[in-house]
Design a protein around this motif. Sequence first.
Motif, PDB file in Angstrom:
ATOM      1  N   ASN A  64      -6.053  -3.531   2.805  1.00  0.00           N
ATOM      2  CA  ASN A  64      -5.135  -2.632   2.115  1.00  0.00           C
ATOM      3  C   ASN A  64      -5.810  -2.905   0.804  1.00  0.00           C
ATOM      4  N   LEU A  65      -6.055  -3.629  -0.168  1.00  0.00           N
ATOM      5  CA  LEU A  65      -6.498  -3.491  -1.862  1.00  0.00           C
ATOM      6  C   LEU A  65      -7.519  -2.959  -1.817  1.00  0.00           C
ATOM      7  N   LEU A  92       0.866  -1.569  -0.241  1.00  0.00           N
ATOM      8  CA  LEU A  92       0.149   0.103   0.338  1.00  0.00           C
ATOM      9  C   LEU A  92       1.258   1.034  -0.231  1.00  0.00           C
ATOM     10  N   GLY A  93       1.479   1.599   0.979  1.00  0.00           N
ATOM     11  CA  GLY A  93       2.605   2.362   1.046  1.00  0.00           C
ATOM     12  C   GLY A  93       3.092   3.095  -0.745  1.00  0.00           C
ATOM     13  N   LEU A  94       3.930   1.906  -1.167  1.00  0.00           N
ATOM     14  CA  LEU A  94       4.529   1.731  -2.496  1.00  0.00           C
ATOM     15  C   LEU A  94       3.676   1.837  -3.632  1.00  0.00           C
ATOM     16  N   VAL A  95       2.750   1.649  -2.981  1.00  0.00           N
ATOM     17  CA  VAL A  95       1.671   2.367  -4.145  1.00  0.00           C
ATOM     18  C   VAL A  95       1.196   3.870  -4.655  1.00  0.00           C
ATOM     19  N   ASP A  96       0.874   3.757  -2.842  1.00  0.00           N
ATOM     20  CA  ASP A  96       0.606   5.222  -2.820  1.00  0.00           C
ATOM     21  C   ASP A  96       2.276   6.420  -3.209  1.00  0.00           C
ATOM     22  N   LEU A 140      -5.103 -12.804   7.490  1.00  0.00           N
ATOM     23  CA  LEU A 140      -5.345 -12.017   6.236  1.00  0.00           C
ATOM     24  C   LEU A 140      -6.369 -12.317   5.723  1.00  0.00           C
ATOM     25  N   ALA A 141      -7.963 -12.814   5.904  1.00  0.00           N
ATOM     26  CA  ALA A 141      -8.622 -11.985   5.434  1.00  0.00           C
ATOM     27  C   ALA A 141      -8.564 -10.399   5.721  1.00  0.00           C
ATOM     28  N   THR A 147     -10.937   5.010   3.841  1.00  0.00           N
ATOM     29  CA  THR A 147     -13.029   4.282   3.932  1.00  0.00           C
ATOM     30  C   THR A 147     -12.251   2.714   4.558  1.00  0.00           C
ATOM     31  N   ALA A 148     -11.677   2.549   4.076  1.00  0.00           N
ATOM     32  CA  ALA A 148     -10.179   1.440   4.202  1.00  0.00           C
ATOM     33  C   ALA A 148     -10.780   0.518   5.374  1.00  0.00           C
ATOM     34  N   GLU A 149     -10.459   1.648   6.217  1.00  0.00           N
ATOM     35  CA  GLU A 149     -10.465   1.306   7.606  1.00  0.00           C
ATOM     36  C   GLU A 149     -12.004   0.666   8.394  1.00  0.00           C
ATOM     37  N   TYR A 150     -12.130   1.677   7.652  1.00  0.00           N
ATOM     38  CA  TYR A 150     -14.073   1.171   8.361  1.00  0.00           C
ATOM     39  C   TYR A 150     -14.531   0.118   8.039  1.00  0.00           C
TER      40      TYR A 150
END
Length: 442
Positions: A168-169, A27-31, A161-162, A195-198
């Motif tokens: 993150n995805l 995720l950090g690398l995509v950012d 993992l799920a 949004t992803a965290e919630y």
Amino acid sequence: MLNPQITRQVFQIALPMTLASLSVPLLGLVDTGILGHLSSDNFLAAVAAGSSVITLLFWLFAFLRMGSTGLTARAWGANDGRRCKELLFQSLLLALLLGLGLIIFRTPIVSLVLHLISPSAEVMPLATEYCLIRIFAAPATFMTYCTIGWLLGLQQARTTLAVMLIVNLANIVLDFLFIIGFDWNSRGAALASLTAEYLGVFTALALVSIKLRTLDHNWQWRQLGSWHQYREFFTVNRHLFVRTALLLFTMTFFTAQGARQGDAVLAANAILMQLLLLVAFTQDGFAHAAESLTGQAIGARQTERFLQLCYNSTFWGFVIALVATAFYWLLPHTIVSLFTSLPAVTSAALVYWPWLVALPLVGLICFMADGVFIGSGKTHAMQQTMFAAVLLVFLPVWFFARPMGNHGLWLAYLSFLASRSLLMGWLFYRYTRRHQWTAHKT
């Protein structure tokens, strides 16, 4: 010789957790990759500074994850299902209260920490906006820490993992939508994470509710008000909180000193640190396996199995570090070009690249020992070694190496990891020789 049965048990947890852990630096690398190819390096610098603030604030409370894993694993090893359930609800209640408190005091906290990092005048408003959006994810993030730690303590690696993959995805997909599709730049990166965290915490709670049905039901909600039941929970988490605060002070100090040398150096350091985190998070799969399995072994008082698990997980951590070192040594230009096309950032990253090549093997022991010490409950030792590494090594080396500029900063960080590895390796030897691993002192 590696014990095949132990290896199989380690991999059953390590492989799912490696995939889950890799999704975090990915995720950090995509950012970094998306923002590094925009028209200005201000957006990348803003997210580098802003994410450092959020990392500091959120990971101060990472003890909610680490403490939950070690305590739950030992309760699970002792066949105490009631205690497992109690630990979950204790941690979730504390997570909710802490998250709400962070939101209430968000403005002065963000202003203070950003002032310490001191990004440039152009970057400051963008970094502030990023932080004030991301901080609303605090309750969700902290509760997700608890559920992930609890599930890992019960060796539910696939469920863990799920949860992590969903968070993150989803974040990566929303990054492309908000940053590129809606042209929201650094603000889009913050909204994607929020949004992803919630989404993640709702998923985690749903999965945890399924596991709860299989545990001992001899537990009632009013027990949450029995404060004496929190003693072990708060003791372990106090040590982990101090240890994590010192670690994050080091990371924030590192970012701040890089920022004072210009936006190009700040951005280059962010790229190198993300690549180091890629190695650390890959190794984390085996460190997480060590947390869960060694905790269970200590709970069941199986010292010989505990030691086999320690050696096995560290061996595979070494393999990962060796492979990463080879790739970083052989392919610097190729790797840097994946993350930025800005000439100044590219040039700076290549100048400081040799430090990245050295770090994976230097930090191997401390990365892997963290899992062993959390699982076994030796959290006070973790706290004390971190004090020594920060106050007696990192800061003095940085002070005397200041004439070296950013090279001196990287030398201080390498010394910090080396000292942690040496101290934790020595403590492991001492505890093993004195048969102290099953002692209940933290």
